[in-house]
Design a protein around this motif. Structure first.
Motif, short mmCIF file in Angstrom:
data_model
loop_
_atom_site.label_atom_id
_atom_site.label_comp_id
_atom_site.label_asym_id
_atom_site.label_seq_id
_atom_site.Cartn_x
_atom_site.Cartn_y
_atom_site.Cartn_z
N GLU A 178 36.28 9.17 -1.79
CA GLU A 178 37.41 9.39 -2.72
C GLU A 178 37.84 10.96 -2.57
O GLU A 178 36.87 11.63 -2.30
CB GLU A 178 37.58 9.03 -4.17
CG GLU A 178 36.41 9.70 -4.90
CD GLU A 178 36.35 9.58 -6.44
OE1 GLU A 178 37.40 8.54 -6.70
OE2 GLU A 178 35.98 10.21 -7.06
N TYR A 179 39.10 11.32 -2.91
CA TYR A 179 39.31 12.95 -3.01
C TYR A 179 39.04 13.33 -1.55
O TYR A 179 38.36 14.30 -1.58
CB TYR A 179 38.55 13.56 -4.12
CG TYR A 179 39.27 14.71 -4.54
CD1 TYR A 179 40.51 14.68 -5.28
CD2 TYR A 179 38.94 15.86 -4.13
CE1 TYR A 179 41.04 15.93 -5.74
CE2 TYR A 179 39.74 17.13 -4.40
CZ TYR A 179 40.69 17.13 -5.29
OH TYR A 179 41.14 18.28 -5.62
N PHE A 180 39.80 12.98 -0.53
CA PHE A 180 39.86 13.69 0.48
C PHE A 180 41.19 13.99 0.94
O PHE A 180 42.05 13.13 1.08
CB PHE A 180 39.37 12.62 1.67
CG PHE A 180 37.79 12.46 1.65
CD1 PHE A 180 36.97 13.13 2.29
CD2 PHE A 180 37.26 11.52 0.91
CE1 PHE A 180 35.47 12.99 2.24
CE2 PHE A 180 36.01 11.16 0.92
CZ PHE A 180 35.03 11.94 1.41
N GLU A 181 41.34 15.24 1.05
CA GLU A 181 42.74 15.68 1.88
C GLU A 181 43.01 15.76 3.05
O GLU A 181 44.09 15.73 3.63
CB GLU A 181 42.72 17.32 1.42
CG GLU A 181 42.73 17.76 -0.20
CD GLU A 181 42.38 19.16 -0.34
OE1 GLU A 181 43.49 19.66 -0.94
OE2 GLU A 181 41.55 19.96 0.03
N HIS A 182 41.76 15.37 4.10
CA HIS A 182 42.05 15.35 5.55
C HIS A 182 41.38 13.91 5.88
O HIS A 182 40.12 13.70 5.55
CB HIS A 182 41.25 16.46 6.18
CG HIS A 182 41.75 17.89 5.55
ND1 HIS A 182 42.67 18.51 6.11
CD2 HIS A 182 41.34 18.73 4.68
CE1 HIS A 182 42.71 19.86 5.55
NE2 HIS A 182 41.97 19.70 4.57
N VAL A 183 42.24 13.15 6.50
CA VAL A 183 41.98 11.92 7.00
C VAL A 183 40.58 12.08 7.73
O VAL A 183 39.79 10.97 7.81
CB VAL A 183 42.94 11.21 7.70
CG1 VAL A 183 43.27 11.71 8.91
CG2 VAL A 183 42.54 9.70 7.66
N GLU A 184 40.60 12.85 8.67
CA GLU A 184 39.38 13.20 9.69
C GLU A 184 37.99 13.01 8.96
O GLU A 184 37.15 12.23 9.06
CB GLU A 184 39.39 14.35 10.28
CG GLU A 184 38.17 14.66 11.30
CD GLU A 184 38.24 15.76 12.07
OE1 GLU A 184 38.32 15.62 13.56
OE2 GLU A 184 38.36 16.95 11.57
N GLU A 185 37.94 13.83 7.93
CA GLU A 185 36.58 14.00 6.88
C GLU A 185 36.33 12.47 6.35
O GLU A 185 35.35 12.22 6.18
CB GLU A 185 36.92 14.99 5.91
CG GLU A 185 35.35 15.16 5.17
CD GLU A 185 35.33 16.15 4.15
OE1 GLU A 185 34.35 16.47 3.56
OE2 GLU A 185 36.54 16.66 3.57
N ALA A 186 37.54 11.81 5.80
CA ALA A 186 37.41 10.83 5.20
C ALA A 186 36.79 9.56 5.98
O ALA A 186 36.00 8.75 5.61
CB ALA A 186 38.73 10.24 4.59
N GLU A 187 37.24 9.70 7.35
CA GLU A 187 36.82 8.77 8.42
C GLU A 187 35.36 9.01 8.39
O GLU A 187 34.42 8.03 8.90
CB GLU A 187 37.44 9.01 9.60
CG GLU A 187 38.90 8.50 10.04
CD GLU A 187 39.48 8.92 11.23
OE1 GLU A 187 39.71 7.99 12.04
OE2 GLU A 187 39.79 10.00 11.54
#
Length: 399
Positions: A153-162
């Motif tokens: 949770e709390y990811f501003e950038h989809v790359e890091e969330a991936e």
């Protein structure tokens, strides 16, 4: 371990049931004096377990089906930003948080979710391998403590969330992924629909948004996610855990750009009746995991549970024993004009006054536009400024 007979999050969602999340521990505990604004790190799980335990218990009593571990920003690289002010390691904080969440979850029919969030390492342009190693370190504690499912949770950038989803999915446990974005998309302009598709392809079973924006804005963002996933021919469940603050004036980075952040947000707090409207809007949008983030107190979660009671088999939380539907308890008030407010149409149509005659209704947000690499950018700006000032300093020395 979860109580025997407790069904998992995907079992519940696959059956079409509503799963109610908990609320915003960081803001709630900061107001109570257990979290420091700025670093927002969750050492209270180890320092003041009684405070964290009680807040878990209040959310459970209000109707939450999930006890999310208080592990926000509990990665070692984030904790290192505190310098020598902490006497606990990330593993110790995460361990304590898991124990507290499980203890309270076992008091009801609740699940435990282990949570990871964005890292300073990603914002500092560390490699994928380095960032994933940070998630893995937290994950080891979650697996040891047998959490029921995992949340990125709390990811501003989809790359890091991936990257986070890929690490969490390696466990075989259900994975939920939330971005802290609005309808405009992530900080690099990736649309909510495309973000959701990437997260599902990375392995997320549940996708959605949390934090940064008010409930209706977050619901709108999840609607766009749902559209993107369905257009791509994929399937997922959807969740939303927004702020408890009105944020119609926010730009793409959300409430952290508001001048009131974080100490002057109280005039923006949603009422319990606003929360009932939010719960209904989220449900009608096809979202079945509905909870809250910063600003959400137990009474807000109770409002969500009460609004969706018909869809949950008439189930009301324990906290509703002290709360008549739509102000029903006011029927016993001594003043007749207050007794007259014990009805739905009164509260559903109320437009509360702020009591602040000199205050504007909206603010002008700051627009820093901070994205990945901002640390290097700031360092470059500082270096440039020093180079520009150096001749002036040299000149001053000669006088």
């Amino acid at each position: 371990m979860a109580p025997s007979g407790t069904r998992g999050v995907l079992e519940r969602l696959n059956a079409g049931e509503v799963v109610i999340g908990d609320g915003g521990f960081v803001f709630a505990l900061e107001k109570r004096g257990y979290v420091k604004a700025g670093p927002w790190t969750p050492e209270a799980a180890a320092e003041h377990p009684e405070a964290v335990r009680q807040l878990h218990r209040e959310f459970l009593r209000a109707g939450a089906n999930v006890m999310q571990t208080f592990t926000f920003y509990a990665s070692d690289d984030k904790l290192e930003n505190r310098g020598n002010s902490l006497s606990f390691t990330g593993a110790q904080i995460n361990e304590a948080a898991c124990n507290l969440a499980r203890e309270v979850a076992n008091e009801g029919d609740a699940l435990v979710a282990g949570g990871v969030s964005q890292t300073p390492s990603y914002l500092s342009c560390k490699s994928e391998t380095e960032v994933k190693a940070i998630f893995q370190k937290q994950l080891d504690v979650f697996i040891k403590n047998k959490v029921d499912f995992l949340i990125a949770e709390y990811f501003e950038h989809v790359e890091e969330a991936e990257w986070a989803v890929q690490v969490l999915k390696s466990t075989g446990k259900p994975v939920a992924a939330n971005l802290c974005i609005g309808p405009e998309g992530d900080m690099h302009g990736v649309s909510p629909g495309d973000c959701a598709v990437r997260l599902v392809k990375a392995g997320a079973d549940i996708v959605g948004v949390n934090c940064h924006f008010d409930p209706m804005t977050c619901v709108e963002a999840v609607k766009k996610m749902k559209e993107g996933v369905e257009k791509a021919g994929l399937r997922a469940h959807y969740m939303v855990q927004p702020l408890a603050f009105h944020t119609p004036d926010c730009n793409c980075q959300g409430f952290i750009d508001l001048p009131e952040f974080p100490f002057g947000l109280e005039p923006r707090i949603l009422t319990r009746w606003d929360m009932q409207k939010y719960a209904r809007e989220a449900y009608n949008a096809g979202i079945r995991y509905i909870g809250g983030c910063c600003g959400f107190e137990p009474y807000h979660i109770r409002a969500v549970a009460e609004e969706l009671a018909p869809e949950r088999g008439g189930l009301l939380p324990a906290a509703s024993e002290k709360h008549g539907p739509w102000g029903g308890g006011l029927e016993m008030h001594t003043k007749p004009w207050v007794r007259a407010r014990a009805r739905k149409d009164y509260w559903a149509s109320l437009k509360p006054a702020s009591g602040r005659p000199l205050c504007p209704s909206l603010s002008s947000p700051d627009s820093w536009g901070v994205t990945k690499g901002h640390v290097e950018l700031m360092q470059q700006k500082e270096a440039t400024t020093k180079d520009q000032l150096k001749p002036l300093f040299e000149k001053a020395k000669t006088h």
